[in-house]
Write an enzyme that holds these catalytic residues in place. Sequence first.
Site, PDB file in Angstrom:
ATOM      1  N   SER A 126       0.832  -1.211   0.000  1.00  0.00           N
ATOM      2  CA  SER A 126       0.000   0.000   0.000  1.00  0.00           C
ATOM      3  C   SER A 126       0.862   1.254   0.000  1.00  0.00           C
ATOM      4  CB  SER A 126      -0.891   0.027   1.247  1.00  0.00           C
ATOM      5  OG  SER A 126      -1.702  -1.107   1.303  1.00  0.00           O
TER       6      SER A 126
HETATM    7  N1  SAH Z   1      -1.054  -4.435   3.298  1.00  0.00           N
HETATM    8  C1  SAH Z   1      -0.094  -5.177   2.522  1.00  0.00           C
HETATM    9  C2  SAH Z   1      -0.616  -5.782   1.239  1.00  0.00           C
HETATM   10  C3  SAH Z   1      -1.746  -5.145   0.532  1.00  0.00           C
HETATM   11  S1  SAH Z   1      -2.203  -5.963  -0.985  1.00  0.00           S
HETATM   12  C4  SAH Z   1       1.101  -4.301   2.218  1.00  0.00           C
HETATM   13  O1  SAH Z   1       0.998  -3.076   2.297  1.00  0.00           O
HETATM   14  O2  SAH Z   1       2.137  -4.854   1.868  1.00  0.00           O
HETATM   15  C5  SAH Z   1      -3.404  -7.109  -0.360  1.00  0.00           C
HETATM   16  C6  SAH Z   1      -2.830  -8.430   0.064  1.00  0.00           C
HETATM   17  O3  SAH Z   1      -3.930  -9.241   0.449  1.00  0.00           O
HETATM   18  C7  SAH Z   1      -2.098  -9.190  -1.034  1.00  0.00           C
HETATM   19  O4  SAH Z   1      -0.824  -9.544  -0.584  1.00  0.00           O
HETATM   20  C8  SAH Z   1      -2.968 -10.412  -1.273  1.00  0.00           C
HETATM   21  O5  SAH Z   1      -2.210 -11.544  -1.637  1.00  0.00           O
HETATM   22  C9  SAH Z   1      -3.655 -10.569   0.068  1.00  0.00           C
HETATM   23  N2  SAH Z   1      -4.921 -11.314   0.059  1.00  0.00           N
HETATM   24  C10 SAH Z   1      -5.968 -11.199  -0.795  1.00  0.00           C
HETATM   25  N3  SAH Z   1      -6.947 -12.067  -0.461  1.00  0.00           N
HETATM   26  C11 SAH Z   1      -6.512 -12.734   0.647  1.00  0.00           C
HETATM   27  C12 SAH Z   1      -7.081 -13.752   1.464  1.00  0.00           C
HETATM   28  N4  SAH Z   1      -8.289 -14.294   1.214  1.00  0.00           N
HETATM   29  N5  SAH Z   1      -6.369 -14.188   2.512  1.00  0.00           N
HETATM   30  C13 SAH Z   1      -5.126 -13.685   2.796  1.00  0.00           C
HETATM   31  N6  SAH Z   1      -4.534 -12.740   2.043  1.00  0.00           N
HETATM   32  C14 SAH Z   1      -5.220 -12.255   0.979  1.00  0.00           C
END
Ligand code: SAH
Length: 295
Positions: free
Chosen positions: A130
């Site tokens: 993010s």
């Molecule tokens: N907040 C984090 C990532 C944001 S992107 C950062 O700033 O690095 C959103 C993340 O959610 C991604 O890594 C994606 O793989 C994860 N995601 C999406 N659906 C998910 C689920 N059902 N369970 C666990 N993770 C999930």
Amino acid sequence: MNTVITTPSARHNFFFFFLSPHSSSSSSPSTTLFFHSPHYSPSLSTSFSFFQNPNFLTGNSLFHSMQRFCSGSSMSRNKAMVESLQRYGVIRSNKVAEVMESIDRALFVPNGAGAYIDSPMSIGYNATISAPHMHAMCLQLLEKNLQPGMHALDVGSGSGYLTACFGMMVGPEGRAVGVEHIPELVSSSIENIQKSAAAQLLKDGSLSVHAADGRKGWPEFAPYDAIHVGAAAPEIPQALIDQLKPGGRMVIPVGNMFQDLKVVDKKSDGSISIHTETSVRYVPLTSREDQLRGF
Ligand code: SAH
């Protein structure tokens, strides 16, 4: 349906100037004018704090922040990014500033490229880290629920950046838990955290990252004082509400094409109140298969 997802970033339309860390050795560095929303709409341009910055029209603050970005180590450029977010009124909490200064964002961005630009960045597997302003906003919304000794859950922990910040806030007596459903991201996030100021917490076990479907939460360390969801859910998963402690707070983007950042408070009697903080654009909280297919 093919939906192009570019962020997480708030759809507020204020803008910063940040220099790429790669410009540090250049004598005439190029600035990046970054509009936070991928859907920039000039009609909304007064909606946030950029006009509240008294230095904006003079350019003085911009000049100083440009100078700062031109020199120094990775940590000093990270500090300059945090100071810029403070100057523009995005970070108002000293504690959040301190924690974001302690965790170098470059460690969580592939190759460190563009780490200090206020923009989401790809981390592979159709996921993004993010934008710094979204991390700051979520940390501030959760600050009262990230006191030393508290339990925090970061669903969709991706790069591990926010899980590391949560660990720094709740400290060694607390518990910071990341849940991410792409195993490769879990591994790389652990490597990132190991290089960061949160490494000891990981080593001692008060911070952990797990490969699992975050829609089910992580019952082992529930109930949580703070839950952050880093991907947009079509609706708020009941398991996450159930794992919120009375007095606890969850921050979760909700929606599909149009999403709102919802703040869910569980009162001491167990009842729930929900308010909308802002419009946002996050990748979906979905199944691993759908994400790897491109949603
Ligand atoms: N907040 C984090 C990532 C944001 S992107 C950062 O700033 O690095 C959103 C993340 O959610 C991604 O890594 C994606 O793989 C994860 N995601 C999406 N659906 C998910 C689920 N059902 N369970 C666990 N993770 C999930």
